[in-house]
Design an enzyme around this catalytic site. Structure first.
Site, PDB file in Angstrom:
ATOM      1  N   VAL A  17      -2.503 -16.524 -48.604  1.00 22.35           N
ATOM      2  CA  VAL A  17      -2.085 -18.057 -47.929  1.00 22.35           C
ATOM      3  C   VAL A  17      -0.846 -18.741 -48.558  1.00 22.35           C
ATOM      4  O   VAL A  17      -0.414 -20.096 -48.523  1.00 22.35           O
ATOM      5  CB  VAL A  17      -3.050 -18.797 -47.436  1.00 22.35           C
ATOM      6  CG1 VAL A  17      -4.081 -18.035 -46.725  1.00 22.35           C
ATOM      7  CG2 VAL A  17      -4.297 -19.109 -48.802  1.00 22.35           C
ATOM      8  N   LYS A  19      -1.949 -19.761 -52.249  1.00 24.09           N
ATOM      9  CA  LYS A  19      -2.367 -20.395 -53.570  1.00 24.09           C
ATOM     10  C   LYS A  19      -1.645 -20.881 -54.629  1.00 24.09           C
ATOM     11  O   LYS A  19      -1.752 -22.087 -54.796  1.00 24.09           O
ATOM     12  CB  LYS A  19      -3.774 -20.004 -53.588  1.00 24.09           C
ATOM     13  CG  LYS A  19      -5.000 -20.049 -52.916  1.00 24.09           C
ATOM     14  CD  LYS A  19      -6.304 -19.280 -52.898  1.00 24.09           C
ATOM     15  CE  LYS A  19      -5.954 -18.375 -53.338  1.00 24.09           C
ATOM     16  NZ  LYS A  19      -5.854 -17.357 -52.440  1.00 24.09           N
ATOM     17  N   THR A  20      -0.798 -19.670 -55.082  1.00 22.81           N
ATOM     18  CA  THR A  20      -0.268 -19.657 -56.131  1.00 22.81           C
ATOM     19  C   THR A  20       0.928 -20.909 -56.454  1.00 22.81           C
ATOM     20  O   THR A  20       1.156 -22.021 -57.554  1.00 22.81           O
ATOM     21  CB  THR A  20      -0.212 -18.313 -56.707  1.00 22.81           C
ATOM     22  OG1 THR A  20      -1.387 -17.224 -57.043  1.00 22.81           O
ATOM     23  CG2 THR A  20       0.406 -18.368 -58.371  1.00 22.81           C
ATOM     24  N   VAL A  21       1.708 -20.418 -55.243  1.00 23.49           N
ATOM     25  CA  VAL A  21       2.795 -21.514 -55.641  1.00 23.49           C
ATOM     26  C   VAL A  21       2.243 -22.992 -54.872  1.00 23.49           C
ATOM     27  O   VAL A  21       3.009 -24.411 -55.604  1.00 23.49           O
ATOM     28  CB  VAL A  21       4.107 -21.136 -54.012  1.00 23.49           C
ATOM     29  CG1 VAL A  21       3.250 -20.908 -52.774  1.00 23.49           C
ATOM     30  CG2 VAL A  21       5.041 -21.962 -54.379  1.00 23.49           C
ATOM     31  N   LYS A  41      -6.562 -20.149 -63.758  1.00 23.38           N
ATOM     32  CA  LYS A  41      -6.715 -18.735 -63.040  1.00 23.38           C
ATOM     33  C   LYS A  41      -8.114 -18.620 -63.264  1.00 23.38           C
ATOM     34  O   LYS A  41      -8.313 -17.895 -63.995  1.00 23.38           O
ATOM     35  CB  LYS A  41      -5.506 -17.833 -62.789  1.00 23.38           C
ATOM     36  CG  LYS A  41      -5.958 -16.150 -61.966  1.00 23.38           C
ATOM     37  CD  LYS A  41      -5.704 -17.209 -60.424  1.00 23.38           C
ATOM     38  CE  LYS A  41      -5.967 -15.410 -59.580  1.00 23.38           C
ATOM     39  NZ  LYS A  41      -5.204 -16.250 -58.148  1.00 23.38           N
TER      40      LYS A  41
END
Length: 217
Positions: A17, A19-21, A41
């Protein structure tokens, strides 16, 4: 609105969805305010390196507490690899030991995915740390139910939360526009689709425009 001070969980309504960006964008926006930021992380699976991507985009230091080779949920990936499962206390201690003003904790998958020993989840970590959560949601069909369920699960443990749309499409349709009105929860911001393709210096300059952080500091 949630406060960005100490540990803050970044979780999602599902996998993939954004999350990382979103974590990278939050780190960049907070650093542009002069805040010290560190990213953890919680568990990395498969060939991706989310911590490295966050550092590339935002410039914030980032690391993973555990990594497993198979692209599965962490609990299953650890079981298949034979590597040790992460303990909840280990993850909490890592967050508390971080020296930065804000510590962003990126989960894996959705909120209730099992991350470590005895099946603890991102919600369990937020409850242990008594920290707020950023919920990253999709823009299109299905997101209203997924977001409402995620917020309800957080509220059961009295965890404050705000919502970010993880990838606002370049060509949004009727569902996306209507969801802007109907999406539940406090709205923190939105990330444009393909934001990770921006040059890092552009990403860092632009990230502040994607959030309403004025009332969160």
């Amino acid at each position: 609105m949630i406060t960005f001070e100490g540990p803050v969980l970044v979780t999602g309504t599902d996998t993939g969805v954004g999350k990382t960006v979103t974590t990278a964008a939050l780190a960049a926006a907070l650093m542009r305010q002069g805040r010290g930021v560190e990213v953890i992380k919680i568990a990395q699976t498969g060939d991706d390196d989310d911590a490295a991507e966050i550092t590339r985009l935002s410039g914030a230091p980032a690391r993973a507490l555990a990594a497993y080779p198979d692209p599965l949920a962490p609990f299953a990936a650890a079981r298949r690899s034979g590597l040790p499962l992460l303990k909840l206390r280990e993850a909490a201690d890592a967050a508390l030991a971080a020296k930065a003003e804000v510590v962003l904790l990126e989960g894996a998958g959705g909120l209730l995915v099992q991350l470590g020993e005895n099946g603890w989840t991102a919600r369990d970590l937020a409850a242990e740390l008594q920290c707020p959560a950023v919920v990253v949601a999709r823009a299109g069909l299905g997101t209203l139910n997924h977001t409402a369920l995620t917020l309800e699960a957080l509220a059961r443990d009295d965890i404050e939360a705000a919502v970010v749309v993880g990838a606002w499409p370049l060509d949004p349709g009727l569902a996306e526009y209507e969801n802007l009105t109907d999406l539940p929860g406090q709205r923190l911001g939105w990330i444009p689709e393909n934001a990770a393709a921006l040059a890092p210096e552009v990403f860092r300059l632009t990230a502040s425009e994607w959030f309403d952080l004025e009332s969160t500091t």
